[in-house]
Scaffold this active site. Structure first.
Site, PDB file in Angstrom:
ATOM      1  N   ASP A  44       0.816  -1.224   0.000  1.00  0.00           N
ATOM      2  CA  ASP A  44       0.000   0.000   0.000  1.00  0.00           C
ATOM      3  C   ASP A  44       0.852   1.278   0.000  1.00  0.00           C
ATOM      4  O   ASP A  44       1.949   1.288   0.550  1.00  0.00           O
ATOM      5  CB  ASP A  44      -0.908  -0.014   1.235  1.00  0.00           C
ATOM      6  CG  ASP A  44      -2.004   1.039   1.146  1.00  0.00           C
ATOM      7  OD1 ASP A  44      -2.413   1.388   0.016  1.00  0.00           O
ATOM      8  OD2 ASP A  44      -2.445   1.517   2.209  1.00  0.00           O
ATOM      9  N   ASN A 101     -11.057  -2.747  -4.753  1.00  0.00           N
ATOM     10  CA  ASN A 101     -10.335  -1.795  -5.605  1.00  0.00           C
ATOM     11  C   ASN A 101     -11.051  -1.497  -6.934  1.00  0.00           C
ATOM     12  O   ASN A 101     -10.695  -0.546  -7.635  1.00  0.00           O
ATOM     13  CB  ASN A 101      -8.889  -2.261  -5.862  1.00  0.00           C
ATOM     14  CG  ASN A 101      -7.983  -2.135  -4.653  1.00  0.00           C
ATOM     15  OD1 ASN A 101      -7.067  -2.926  -4.445  1.00  0.00           O
ATOM     16  ND2 ASN A 101      -8.214  -1.130  -3.818  1.00  0.00           N
TER      17      ASN A 101
HETATM   18  C1  IPE Z   1      -5.318  -2.607   0.208  1.00  0.00           C
HETATM   19  O1  IPE Z   1      -5.030  -1.271  -0.021  1.00  0.00           O
HETATM   20  C2  IPE Z   1      -5.343  -3.359  -1.095  1.00  0.00           C
HETATM   21  C3  IPE Z   1      -4.054  -3.499  -1.775  1.00  0.00           C
HETATM   22  C4  IPE Z   1      -2.904  -3.040  -1.374  1.00  0.00           C
HETATM   23  C5  IPE Z   1      -4.092  -4.248  -2.998  1.00  0.00           C
HETATM   24  P1  IPE Z   1      -6.173  -0.189  -0.181  1.00  0.00           P
HETATM   25  O2  IPE Z   1      -5.501   1.107  -0.426  1.00  0.00           O
HETATM   26  O3  IPE Z   1      -7.176  -0.638  -1.181  1.00  0.00           O
HETATM   27  O4  IPE Z   1      -6.858  -0.219   1.251  1.00  0.00           O
HETATM   28  P2  IPE Z   1      -7.768   0.854   1.985  1.00  0.00           P
HETATM   29  O5  IPE Z   1      -8.796   1.321   0.989  1.00  0.00           O
HETATM   30  O6  IPE Z   1      -6.867   1.966   2.405  1.00  0.00           O
HETATM   31  O7  IPE Z   1      -8.338   0.142   3.163  1.00  0.00           O
HETATM   32  C1  IPE Z   2      -1.771   0.182  -3.264  1.00  0.00           C
HETATM   33  O1  IPE Z   2      -1.511   1.539  -3.331  1.00  0.00           O
HETATM   34  C2  IPE Z   2      -2.057  -0.415  -4.609  1.00  0.00           C
HETATM   35  C3  IPE Z   2      -3.441  -0.875  -4.783  1.00  0.00           C
HETATM   36  C4  IPE Z   2      -4.382  -0.779  -3.898  1.00  0.00           C
HETATM   37  C5  IPE Z   2      -3.766  -1.482  -6.050  1.00  0.00           C
HETATM   38  P1  IPE Z   2      -2.673   2.598  -3.306  1.00  0.00           P
HETATM   39  O2  IPE Z   2      -3.087   2.889  -4.711  1.00  0.00           O
HETATM   40  O3  IPE Z   2      -3.774   2.195  -2.405  1.00  0.00           O
HETATM   41  O4  IPE Z   2      -1.913   3.848  -2.721  1.00  0.00           O
HETATM   42  P2  IPE Z   2      -2.499   4.909  -1.690  1.00  0.00           P
HETATM   43  O5  IPE Z   2      -2.941   4.153  -0.477  1.00  0.00           O
HETATM   44  O6  IPE Z   2      -3.630   5.600  -2.372  1.00  0.00           O
HETATM   45  O7  IPE Z   2      -1.344   5.807  -1.417  1.00  0.00           O
HETATM   46 MG    MG Z   3      -4.108   2.480  -0.430  1.00  0.00          MG
END
Ligand code: IPE
Ligand code: IPE
Ligand code: MG
Length: 247
Positions: free
Chosen positions: A30, A78
């Site tokens: 993340d 997602n």
């Molecule tokens: C969790 O991250 C999913 C992945 C890293 C694939 P998210 O960014 O989707 O999680 P939330 O929305 O902050 O809980």
């Molecule tokens: C994790 O990074 C990747 C996926 C969830 C696919 P994020 O895209 O959630 O990155 P932040 O949390 O918005 O910084």
């Molecule tokens: Mg995220």
């Protein structure tokens, strides 16, 4: 020779001098979006940088003798993101798999996929099949890539599969139920790492993480590296795993 109290750091090959690494490490990758935004770049650039980090971390895990690495790449939640971000994440995955197929033999990395991949593009599904087939020949670290994965979805599907299985055992034990999960045959994670500053599971490995040790860091995933993993492993070694027993 000049005395260097930290000289051992340069020589060591493993994450810990005397303790073996955790057998199974799980990572919620993340922080890609924030990493990019802080640099004034589109979120997609963050996802591409995150894929690079994944490559490095997987190689490091292989080198230090981790047996299983489970990574959260795309969750069932997602899909709520803008369509162009979703499609760029899936394209990056496609590119990664196409490259992985050509280097897997050298790296001896095995790959499995957790999640409902049947809704992905036919090209992506084909790449997934190819990587899984190739993997049967290798004996290195096993990477479990979670794509369109949700912990609740996994448990619900396992319950349905159990109900539909004519050969299902009548006594549904913990071990018997685990065989209906995507993670069938994979031991539970020992260490679960979440970079990016959030302290939640976000629907990751709800069943399997029952006794995992958690490690949270503010470092955003694209900035995560071998040293960060060493730190997480050192923190893991400092924990006492009691599984409900007394001290
Ligand atoms: C969790 O991250 C999913 C992945 C890293 C694939 P998210 O960014 O989707 O999680 P939330 O929305 O902050 O809980
Ligand atoms: C994790 O990074 C990747 C996926 C969830 C696919 P994020 O895209 O959630 O990155 P932040 O949390 O918005 O910084
Ligand atoms: Mg995220």
């Amino acid at each position: 020779m000049k005395f260097n109290p930290f000289g051992w750091r340069k020589r060591r090959k493993t994450a810990s001098v005397d303790a073996p690494p955790p057998r199974h490490i799980a990572i919620i990758m993340d922080g890609n979006g924030r990493w990019a935004r802080r640099r004034g770049m589109p979120r997609t650039t963050g996802h591409a940088a995150g894929a690079e980090t994944f490559r490095r971390v997987a190689t490091y895990c292989k080198n230090i003798g981790v047996e299983y690495l489970t990574v959260y790449a795309f969750s069932t939640e997602n899909w709520k993101r803008p369509a162009d971000e979703v499609s760029s994440i899936l394209q990056i995955l496609e590119k990664y798999l196409a490259e992985a197929i050509s280097t897997m033999e050298r790296d001896r990395v095995k790959m499995r996929f957790f999640g409902d991949t049947t809704v992905l593009s036919s090209k992506l599904q084909q790449l997934i099949r190819e990587t899984e087939e190739l993997s049967t020949q290798f004996d290195g670290v096993q990477v479990n890539m979670c794509v369109n994965y949700g912990g609740r979805d996994e448990i619900l599907r396992a319950a349905q599969a159990y109900r539909a299985d004519p050969d299902a055992p009548t006594l549904l034990t913990d071990a018997a139920f685990s065989r209906y999960l995507w993670s069938s045959g994979v031991p539970d994670p020992d260490l679960l790492i979440r970079p990016g500053g959030e302290m939640r599971l976000s629907n990751f490995l709800l069943w399997q993480a029952a006794y995992a040790e958690f490690y949270f860091t503010d470092t955003l995933w694209p900035d995560f590296d071998e040293r960060e993993l060493d730190r997480a492993i050192a923190a893991y070694h400092a924990r006492e795993r009691r599984y409900g027993d007394v001290n």
